[in-house]
Design a protein around this motif. Structure first.
Motif, PDB file in Angstrom:
ATOM      1  N   GLN A 131      26.465  34.217  17.427  1.00 13.46           N
ATOM      2  CA  GLN A 131      25.756  32.951  17.575  1.00 13.46           C
ATOM      3  C   GLN A 131      25.637  32.609  19.058  1.00 13.46           C
ATOM      4  OE1 GLN A 131      27.564  29.234  16.031  1.00 13.46           O
ATOM      5  NE2 GLN A 131      25.579  28.813  15.122  1.00 13.46           N
ATOM      6  N   ARG A 132      24.410  32.311  19.468  1.00 16.10           N
ATOM      7  CA  ARG A 132      24.155  31.933  20.861  1.00 16.10           C
ATOM      8  C   ARG A 132      23.547  30.535  20.885  1.00 16.10           C
ATOM      9  NH1 ARG A 132      19.889  34.664  25.215  1.00 16.10           N
ATOM     10  NH2 ARG A 132      20.999  34.027  27.126  1.00 16.10           N
ATOM     11  N   PHE A 133      24.153  29.655  21.678  1.00 15.84           N
ATOM     12  CA  PHE A 133      23.662  28.284  21.797  1.00 15.84           C
ATOM     13  C   PHE A 133      22.554  28.223  22.839  1.00 15.84           C
ATOM     14  CE2 PHE A 133      27.619  27.292  19.638  1.00 15.84           C
ATOM     15  CZ  PHE A 133      27.240  26.228  18.822  1.00 15.84           C
ATOM     16  N   LEU A 134      21.346  27.916  22.381  1.00 15.66           N
ATOM     17  CA  LEU A 134      20.197  27.730  23.260  1.00 15.66           C
ATOM     18  C   LEU A 134      19.905  26.231  23.375  1.00 15.66           C
ATOM     19  CD1 LEU A 134      17.909  30.493  21.687  1.00 15.66           C
ATOM     20  CD2 LEU A 134      19.527  30.742  23.590  1.00 15.66           C
ATOM     21  N   PRO A 135      19.220  25.799  24.427  1.00 19.68           N
ATOM     22  CA  PRO A 135      18.932  24.375  24.580  1.00 19.68           C
ATOM     23  C   PRO A 135      18.172  23.759  23.403  1.00 19.68           C
ATOM     24  CG  PRO A 135      18.539  25.519  26.647  1.00 19.68           C
ATOM     25  CD  PRO A 135      18.817  26.567  25.621  1.00 19.68           C
ATOM     26  N   ASN A 136      17.314  24.526  22.765  1.00 22.08           N
ATOM     27  CA  ASN A 136      16.568  23.995  21.623  1.00 22.08           C
ATOM     28  C   ASN A 136      17.325  24.087  20.310  1.00 22.08           C
ATOM     29  OD1 ASN A 136      14.279  23.248  23.058  1.00 22.08           O
ATOM     30  ND2 ASN A 136      13.338  25.276  22.874  1.00 22.08           N
ATOM     31  N   GLY A 137      18.466  24.774  20.323  1.00 26.09           N
ATOM     32  CA  GLY A 137      19.259  24.932  19.116  1.00 26.09           C
ATOM     33  C   GLY A 137      19.872  26.317  19.052  1.00 26.09           C
ATOM     34  N   PRO A 138      20.938  26.491  18.280  1.00 21.74           N
ATOM     35  CA  PRO A 138      21.610  27.791  18.210  1.00 21.74           C
ATOM     36  C   PRO A 138      20.829  28.804  17.378  1.00 21.74           C
ATOM     37  CG  PRO A 138      22.649  26.238  16.713  1.00 21.74           C
ATOM     38  CD  PRO A 138      21.622  25.463  17.478  1.00 21.74           C
ATOM     39  N   GLY A 185      25.410  46.767   4.448  1.00 23.16           N
ATOM     40  CA  GLY A 185      24.625  47.826   5.072  1.00 23.16           C
ATOM     41  C   GLY A 185      24.161  47.423   6.455  1.00 23.16           C
ATOM     42  N   ASN A 186      22.934  47.758   6.778  1.00 23.81           N
ATOM     43  CA  ASN A 186      22.399  47.432   8.102  1.00 23.81           C
ATOM     44  C   ASN A 186      21.461  46.227   8.037  1.00 23.81           C
ATOM     45  OD1 ASN A 186      20.331  48.665   6.682  1.00 23.81           O
ATOM     46  ND2 ASN A 186      19.497  49.718   8.480  1.00 23.81           N
ATOM     47  N   ARG A 187      21.735  45.331   7.088  1.00 24.47           N
ATOM     48  CA  ARG A 187      20.946  44.111   6.967  1.00 24.47           C
ATOM     49  C   ARG A 187      21.713  42.925   7.549  1.00 24.47           C
ATOM     50  NH1 ARG A 187      18.132  47.866   5.535  1.00 24.47           N
ATOM     51  NH2 ARG A 187      16.363  47.733   4.103  1.00 24.47           N
ATOM     52  N   SER A 188      20.947  41.940   7.956  1.00 27.64           N
ATOM     53  CA  SER A 188      21.534  40.731   8.524  1.00 27.64           C
ATOM     54  C   SER A 188      20.617  39.557   8.211  1.00 27.64           C
ATOM     55  CB  SER A 188      21.706  40.884  10.043  1.00 27.64           C
ATOM     56  OG  SER A 188      22.339  39.754  10.590  1.00 27.64           O
ATOM     57  N   THR A 189      21.187  38.363   8.144  1.00 22.51           N
ATOM     58  CA  THR A 189      20.388  37.173   7.910  1.00 22.51           C
ATOM     59  C   THR A 189      20.307  36.350   9.187  1.00 22.51           C
ATOM     60  OG1 THR A 189      20.077  35.217   6.492  1.00 22.51           O
ATOM     61  CG2 THR A 189      22.335  35.782   7.080  1.00 22.51           C
ATOM     62  N   LEU A 190      19.125  35.850   9.482  1.00 23.93           N
ATOM     63  CA  LEU A 190      18.875  35.074  10.700  1.00 23.93           C
ATOM     64  C   LEU A 190      18.801  33.589  10.358  1.00 23.93           C
ATOM     65  CD1 LEU A 190      17.865  34.987  13.778  1.00 23.93           C
ATOM     66  CD2 LEU A 190      15.557  34.889  12.759  1.00 23.93           C
ATOM     67  N   VAL A 191      19.468  32.763  11.184  1.00 28.15           N
ATOM     68  CA  VAL A 191      19.322  31.308  11.117  1.00 28.15           C
ATOM     69  C   VAL A 191      19.099  30.830  12.547  1.00 28.15           C
ATOM     70  CG1 VAL A 191      20.303  29.115  10.390  1.00 28.15           C
ATOM     71  CG2 VAL A 191      20.878  31.204   9.137  1.00 28.15           C
ATOM     72  N   TRP A 192      17.882  30.394  12.831  1.00 29.64           N
ATOM     73  CA  TRP A 192      17.511  30.009  14.197  1.00 29.64           C
ATOM     74  C   TRP A 192      17.050  28.551  14.175  1.00 29.64           C
ATOM     75  CZ3 TRP A 192      13.998  33.508  17.733  1.00 29.64           C
ATOM     76  CH2 TRP A 192      13.964  32.967  19.034  1.00 29.64           C
ATOM     77  N   SER A 193      17.825  27.684  14.800  1.00 32.26           N
ATOM     78  CA  SER A 193      17.473  26.266  14.905  1.00 32.26           C
ATOM     79  C   SER A 193      16.631  26.064  16.159  1.00 32.26           C
ATOM     80  CB  SER A 193      18.734  25.396  14.973  1.00 32.26           C
ATOM     81  OG  SER A 193      19.557  25.616  13.851  1.00 32.26           O
ATOM     82  N   THR A 194      15.411  25.598  15.999  1.00 36.93           N
ATOM     83  CA  THR A 194      14.510  25.464  17.137  1.00 36.93           C
ATOM     84  C   THR A 194      13.521  24.333  16.883  1.00 36.93           C
ATOM     85  OG1 THR A 194      13.028  26.703  18.600  1.00 36.93           O
ATOM     86  CG2 THR A 194      12.858  27.149  16.234  1.00 36.93           C
ATOM     87  N   THR A 195      12.638  24.100  17.809  1.00 42.62           N
ATOM     88  CA  THR A 195      11.668  23.011  17.673  1.00 42.62           C
ATOM     89  C   THR A 195      10.628  23.359  16.604  1.00 42.62           C
ATOM     90  OG1 THR A 195      10.220  23.940  19.366  1.00 42.62           O
ATOM     91  CG2 THR A 195      11.949  22.433  20.111  1.00 42.62           C
ATOM     92  N   PRO A 196       9.971  22.357  16.031  1.00 38.68           N
ATOM     93  CA  PRO A 196       8.923  22.653  15.043  1.00 38.68           C
ATOM     94  C   PRO A 196       7.812  23.536  15.597  1.00 38.68           C
ATOM     95  CG  PRO A 196       9.547  20.337  14.922  1.00 38.68           C
ATOM     96  CD  PRO A 196      10.247  20.908  16.118  1.00 38.68           C
ATOM     97  N   ALA A 197       7.461  23.359  16.881  1.00 37.85           N
ATOM     98  CA  ALA A 197       6.406  24.187  17.481  1.00 37.85           C
ATOM     99  C   ALA A 197       6.844  25.643  17.566  1.00 37.85           C
ATOM    100  CB  ALA A 197       6.040  23.655  18.862  1.00 37.85           C
ATOM    101  N   ASN A 198       8.082  25.872  18.008  1.00 36.84           N
ATOM    102  CA  ASN A 198       8.576  27.251  18.084  1.00 36.84           C
ATOM    103  C   ASN A 198       8.706  27.861  16.693  1.00 36.84           C
ATOM    104  OD1 ASN A 198       8.700  27.094  20.846  1.00 36.84           O
ATOM    105  ND2 ASN A 198      10.922  26.797  20.948  1.00 36.84           N
ATOM    106  N   ALA A 199       9.123  27.031  15.702  1.00 35.01           N
ATOM    107  CA  ALA A 199       9.236  27.538  14.332  1.00 35.01           C
ATOM    108  C   ALA A 199       7.867  27.972  13.808  1.00 35.01           C
ATOM    109  CB  ALA A 199       9.844  26.472  13.433  1.00 35.01           C
ATOM    110  N   ALA A 200       6.847  27.165  14.100  1.00 33.98           N
ATOM    111  CA  ALA A 200       5.491  27.531  13.668  1.00 33.98           C
ATOM    112  C   ALA A 200       5.034  28.827  14.338  1.00 33.98           C
ATOM    113  CB  ALA A 200       4.523  26.391  13.984  1.00 33.98           C
ATOM    114  N   LEU A 201       5.389  28.996  15.628  1.00 24.95           N
ATOM    115  CA  LEU A 201       5.036  30.225  16.332  1.00 24.95           C
ATOM    116  C   LEU A 201       5.707  31.432  15.698  1.00 24.95           C
ATOM    117  CD1 LEU A 201       3.851  31.816  18.764  1.00 24.95           C
ATOM    118  CD2 LEU A 201       5.959  31.230  20.006  1.00 24.95           C
ATOM    119  N   LEU A 202       6.999  31.323  15.409  1.00 27.39           N
ATOM    120  CA  LEU A 202       7.740  32.439  14.832  1.00 27.39           C
ATOM    121  C   LEU A 202       7.137  32.864  13.495  1.00 27.39           C
ATOM    122  CD1 LEU A 202      11.367  31.283  15.693  1.00 27.39           C
ATOM    123  CD2 LEU A 202      10.289  33.397  16.484  1.00 27.39           C
ATOM    124  N   LYS A 203       6.725  31.907  12.697  1.00 27.21           N
ATOM    125  CA  LYS A 203       6.159  32.231  11.381  1.00 27.21           C
ATOM    126  C   LYS A 203       4.760  32.819  11.480  1.00 27.21           C
ATOM    127  CE  LYS A 203       6.905  28.125   9.600  1.00 27.21           C
ATOM    128  NZ  LYS A 203       6.916  27.037   8.575  1.00 27.21           N
TER     129      LYS A 203
END
Length: 582
Positions: free
Chosen positions: A356-363, A371-389
């Motif tokens: 877990q890395r704490f970023l200014p917009n959220g961790p 196996g080699n799978r992992s789950t992502l939880v990224w807390s960020t601004t609504p604009a960045n969330a829209a970009l990621l999707k």
């Protein structure tokens, strides 16, 4: 009709000039029979009178197979009336004679109380749970798995089709994007109620280490067990287990089906919740009545709200919920990592590690799955969330890798791009110094259809209880996901409420009264309130990008990492095995 449905309580009270007989079933007063008596009547004489009346009534002979007489904790009506105890021997004694006219009237009144001609009468339950998520299902399983409370009449109301959850199964290399962190304490509770064995264990991944660091200053804390400091428990060195929410609910449903005795109303929407009415047959003025969209009505001695953050049960009880929105979205996805498994820094060990890395917009957190799978939880601004999707899979993967490796300036620039993130990351990594053993393995793919987001908020109800109402899980509190404690808070609520119900039943108390529920509220409210506050302050603390708070928080993080005993204490608390502070 089950034996629990046939249990009847007869309470007799006498005052100076009157006698009253109250007949209960499932704590509902079906009949109240007052009799005027002279002042010269003694208590033994009153007993003889009421024994004759009861022995001659159709009610006592056809309905009540077994009798109890409960001495109530507080008067139910006239404060000057005393309770008289009748034994089974008294109740079974035949009456010599009684006036035919009086007996006919009494018999009609009592029989009418138990007729089935009134189709609008609600079905009566001891516990009605609205919400079939992990909290609600765990509570019902706990009630039925306990011999003391197994006889309670219980109902579940859920809007979803539970048959789909019962048959839920995914291929071994595919995982749901909604995963939760389950502490060993929560896993132990699930094991105690018999649900842990019904969970698909090959899809559950425990991890023994967690790497947390400041994205601005790179101050780091390594949550790893020192030699000899791991707790002496079946979970050993495990800090938490990552589990798919659907895997958990599916396993709980299987356990409930195994236990039996739970009436389920699935694919059913709650239209409204009101208080009942007083009729000639029933007095339900203080009982919640849950009306379903099909017209079904359920009367609850205890109504449990496990129905999420927008809880209709909480609204019915008039319990306010205070908090705020964070103005952040949580982006989730299922990731594929290079190599065979997510171990620390690409090492050869088998121990799984969470990052877990704490970023200014959220961790941003990457949590291991099998196996080699992992789950992502990224807390960020609504604009960045829209970009990621909106990004292509390869650009999404590049931005996730950048979040754990690049500086804040580089990462902010990459959030302004609409495409070409993979090439940009490769170029910037050539000019960025970082320790490859201190970050997770590189992401090489994202499972199709798993990228999603949801708004983040903090809410806390003013109280968890009302008269004949109890709240658990998200209906009582909603927390920021940075600590991964949302599911565990709900399991803690359920364990405490199940214990409270057990105590009330064992001591002959009404499980729905505020007095019986107060111990649950006292045990859970303060503990949850403190955790909510700590998580909220951590979010705000690490949202600061510059200023004196940055070196101060970095000093604190490094200090905790350097003091082994203090770090061990925090790890014990996170795993749910530490000293109970509240």
């Amino acid at each position: 009709m089950s034996s629990s449905c046939q249990r009847t309580v007869v309470e007799i009270r006498h005052g100076v000039d009157k006698l009253r007989c109250m007949i209960y079933q499932h704590s509902v007063c079906y009949s109240i029979i007052p009799y005027r008596v002279g002042r010269q009547r003694s208590a033994p004489t009153l007993v003889k009178i009421i024994v004759k009346l009861l022995a001659s009534s159709t009610f006592c002979k056809s309905i009540a197979s077994t009798f109890w007489l409960l001495r109530p904790l507080a008067p139910l009506g006239d404060g000057n009336m005393e309770a008289l105890i009748l034994t089974n021997r008294h109740l079974r004694r035949s009456a010599p004679t009684i006036c035919r006219s009086c007996n006919r009237k009494l018999r009609q009144k009592l029989v009418r109380s138990f007729s089935n001609t009134n189709t609008s009468r609600p079905d009566i339950y001891d516990v009605v749970c609205v919400g079939g998520g992990p909290a609600g299902l765990s509570l019902l399983a706990a009630i039925k798995a306990n011999p003391t409370t197994a006889g309670l009449r219980v109902a579940l109301v859920e809007a979803q089709d539970l048959n789909k959850l019962r048959s839920w199964r995914l291929p071994p290399d595919r995982f749901s994007n909604r995963c939760s962190s389950l502490t060993p304490a929560s896993a132990n509770f699930l094991n105690n109620i018999g649900a842990w064995t019904h969970i698909q264990r090959d899809r559950v991944q425990g991890y023994e280490e967690m790497q947390v660091w400041d994205g601005v200053s790179d101050a780091r804390i390594e949550f790893d067990w020192a030699p000899g400091s791991a707790p002496d428990s079946p979970s050993g060195r495990t800090i938490a287990y990552m589990i798919e929410n659907l895997n958990l609910t599916s396993g709980l449903l299987k356990r409930i089906d195994e236990l039996g005795g739970i009436t389920t109303f699935d694919s059913a929407r709650v239209e409204k919740i009101t208080f009942g009415e007083e009729t000639e047959e029933l007095d339900l003025r203080e009982w919640p009545i849950v009306q379903l969209d099909g017209g079904k009505q359920l009367a609850a001695r205890l109504l449990v709200g496990a129905d999420g953050a927008n809880s209709p049960v909480r609204t019915f009880a008039g319990i306010d919920s205070k908090g705020w929105d964070y103005g952040r979205h949580g982006v989730v996805a299922t990731l594929e990592l290079e190599g065979d498994s997510q171990t620390f820094g690409g090492g050869n060990g088998d121990a799984k590690v969470a990052f877990q890395r704490f970023l200014p917009n959220g961790p941003v957190a990457m949590l291991p799955l099998p196996g080699n799978r992992s789950t992502l939880v990224w807390s960020t601004t609504p604009a960045n969330a829209a970009l990621l999707k909106s990004l292509s899979p390869k650009d999404f993967v590049a931005l996730v890798n950048a979040a754990f490796r690049l500086s804040m300036v580089d990462l902010q620039f990459m959030h302004t791009m609409s495409t070409g993130h993979e090439d940009e990351l490769n170029w910037r990594l050539q000019h960025t110094r970082f320790d490859p053993t201190a970050v997770p393995r590189s992401v090489v793919g994202v499972q199709e259809g798993t990228i999603a987001s949801f708004p983040l908020k903090m809410r806390h109800a003013d109280t968890y209880i009302g008269e004949r109402v109890a709240l658990v899980g998200d209906a009582a509190h909603t927390v920021h996901p940075l600590a991964g404690q949302g599911l565990n808070q709900g399991q803690g609520d359920v364990e405490s409420l199940a214990k409270t119900i057990d105590y009330a039943v064992a001591h002959g108390q009404d499980i729905g009264t505020r007095m019986s529920l107060e111990s649950y509220n006292a045990e859970r409210y303060a503990a949850n309130h403190i955790l909510l506050g700590v998580v909220d302050k951590l979010h705000k603390l690490y949202s600061v990008e510059s200023g004196p708070l940055v070196p101060l928080r970095s000093f604190g993080l490094n200090a905790v990492n350097a003091i082994g005993s203090l770090k061990g204490f925090f790890m014990q608390q996170a795993a749910g095995n530490g000293i109970k502070l509240f």
